[in-house]
Design a protein around this motif. Structure first.
Motif, PDB file in Angstrom:
ATOM      1  N   MET A 133       0.620  12.046  -1.513  1.00 17.93           N
ATOM      2  CA  MET A 133       0.315  12.457  -0.139  1.00 17.93           C
ATOM      3  C   MET A 133       1.613  12.502   0.666  1.00 17.93           C
ATOM      4  N   GLY A 184       0.792  -1.227   0.000  1.00 13.96           N
ATOM      5  CA  GLY A 184       0.000   0.000   0.000  1.00 13.96           C
ATOM      6  C   GLY A 184       0.823   1.276   0.000  1.00 13.96           C
ATOM      7  N   LYS A 221      17.093  13.230   1.278  1.00 15.15           N
ATOM      8  CA  LYS A 221      17.039  13.821   2.622  1.00 15.15           C
ATOM      9  C   LYS A 221      17.958  13.072   3.603  1.00 15.15           C
ATOM     10  N   VAL A 246      13.066  11.261  -0.319  1.00 11.97           N
ATOM     11  CA  VAL A 246      13.412  10.676   0.985  1.00 11.97           C
ATOM     12  C   VAL A 246      14.879  10.237   0.970  1.00 11.97           C
TER      13      VAL A 246
HETATM   14  C1  HEC Z   1      -1.693   6.771   4.171  1.00 13.16           C
HETATM   15  C2  HEC Z   1      -0.632   7.277   3.344  1.00 13.16           C
HETATM   16  C3  HEC Z   1       0.741   6.607   3.429  1.00 13.16           C
HETATM   17  C4  HEC Z   1       1.049   5.275   3.253  1.00 13.16           C
HETATM   18  C5  HEC Z   1       0.104   4.109   3.008  1.00 13.16           C
HETATM   19  C6  HEC Z   1       2.486   5.195   3.329  1.00 13.16           C
HETATM   20  N1  HEC Z   1       3.038   6.429   3.561  1.00 13.16           N
HETATM   21 FE1  HEC Z   1       5.007   6.854   3.817  1.00 13.16          FE
HETATM   22  N2  HEC Z   1       4.548   8.793   4.241  1.00 13.16           N
HETATM   23  C7  HEC Z   1       3.269   9.352   4.203  1.00 13.16           C
HETATM   24  C8  HEC Z   1       3.348  10.742   4.581  1.00 13.16           C
HETATM   25  C9  HEC Z   1       2.170  11.701   4.657  1.00 13.16           C
HETATM   26  C10 HEC Z   1       4.710  11.000   4.861  1.00 13.16           C
HETATM   27  C11 HEC Z   1       5.325  12.307   5.376  1.00 13.16           C
HETATM   28  C12 HEC Z   1       5.330  12.214   6.876  1.00 13.16           C
HETATM   29  C13 HEC Z   1       6.070  13.326   7.529  1.00 13.16           C
HETATM   30  O1  HEC Z   1       7.172  13.658   7.084  1.00 13.16           O
HETATM   31  O2  HEC Z   1       5.558  13.830   8.530  1.00 13.16           O
HETATM   32  C14 HEC Z   1       5.437   9.764   4.622  1.00 13.16           C
HETATM   33  C15 HEC Z   1       6.799   9.627   4.785  1.00 13.16           C
HETATM   34  C16 HEC Z   1       7.517   8.464   4.493  1.00 13.16           C
HETATM   35  C17 HEC Z   1       8.947   8.312   4.610  1.00 13.16           C
HETATM   36  C18 HEC Z   1       9.908   9.404   5.077  1.00 13.16           C
HETATM   37  C19 HEC Z   1       9.754   9.559   6.575  1.00 13.16           C
HETATM   38  C20 HEC Z   1      10.654  10.598   7.148  1.00 13.16           C
HETATM   39  O3  HEC Z   1      10.668  10.688   8.375  1.00 13.16           O
HETATM   40  O4  HEC Z   1      11.336  11.332   6.424  1.00 13.16           O
HETATM   41  C21 HEC Z   1       9.245   7.040   4.246  1.00 13.16           C
HETATM   42  C22 HEC Z   1      10.620   6.376   4.206  1.00 13.16           C
HETATM   43  C23 HEC Z   1       8.011   6.375   3.916  1.00 13.16           C
HETATM   44  N3  HEC Z   1       6.972   7.265   4.074  1.00 13.16           N
HETATM   45  C24 HEC Z   1       7.922   5.071   3.492  1.00 13.16           C
HETATM   46  C25 HEC Z   1       6.720   4.399   3.317  1.00 13.16           C
HETATM   47  C26 HEC Z   1       6.634   2.973   3.024  1.00 13.16           C
HETATM   48  C27 HEC Z   1       7.828   2.061   2.826  1.00 13.16           C
HETATM   49  C28 HEC Z   1       5.307   2.670   2.949  1.00 13.16           C
HETATM   50  C29 HEC Z   1       4.669   1.315   2.743  1.00 13.16           C
HETATM   51  C30 HEC Z   1       4.982   0.288   3.718  1.00 13.16           C
HETATM   52  C31 HEC Z   1       4.570   3.907   3.189  1.00 13.16           C
HETATM   53  N4  HEC Z   1       5.459   4.930   3.399  1.00 13.16           N
HETATM   54  C32 HEC Z   1       3.189   4.008   3.176  1.00 13.16           C
HETATM   55  C33 HEC Z   1       2.119   8.695   3.840  1.00 13.16           C
HETATM   56  C34 HEC Z   1       1.992   7.329   3.624  1.00 13.16           C
END
Ligand code: HEC
Length: 94
Positions: free
Chosen positions: A43, A31, A53, A50
């Motif tokens: 989103m 997902g 960063k 990333v």
């Molecule tokens: C519901 C939406 C959503 C899903 C599903 C999602 N993400 Fe994210 N992700 C986000 C958002 C929004 C951010 C930014 C969060 C923040 O920086 O506060 C983010 C940030 C990240 C980051 C950077 C975090 C950081 O601290 O810099 C990584 C790596 C990441 N996601 C990996 C994943 C992975 C791997 C998956 C699947 C297992 C995943 N995400 C699923 C919404 C999602």
């Protein structure tokens, strides 16, 4: 000798592509790709952003796996900790 080297390079090249594809498949299945894309911001930030960063940050892998697994500082995901490790490695290597 030369042809052997090419053969080895071809195999290495193929397996790297295979791993990248498997990880993309895992990201889709988990997902991640409904909120992220490799190149563009959705989103969540693009995975390339990333990687940029956290470039040179040795603690990033453990940090990000922790965030994903405990759903602290990141939305809750359904993938296992092992999957998260593989996914974070894949993202950070971009
Ligand atoms: C519901 C939406 C959503 C899903 C599903 C999602 N993400 Fe994210 N992700 C986000 C958002 C929004 C951010 C930014 C969060 C923040 O920086 O506060 C983010 C940030 C990240 C980051 C950077 C975090 C950081 O601290 O810099 C990584 C790596 C990441 N996601 C990996 C994943 C992975 C791997 C998956 C699947 C297992 C995943 N995400 C699923 C919404 C999602």
């Amino acid at each position: 000798m030369k042809s052997l080297m090419f053969a080895v390079m071809a195999v290495v090249g193929l397996s790297t592509a295979g791993v990248a594809q498997a990880n993309e498949e895992l990201a889709k299945k988990s997902g991640c790709l409904s909120c992220h894309a490799v190149d563009t911001k959705k989103m969540g930030p693009s995975f390339k952003d990333v990687a940029k960063k956290y470039k040179g940050n040795a603690a990033a892998e453990a940090d990000l796996v922790g965030k994903l697994t405990t759903a602290k500082g990141h939305p809750k995901v359904k993938s296992s900790e092992d999957d998260n490790k593989a996914l974070v490695k894949w993202v950070l290597a971009m």
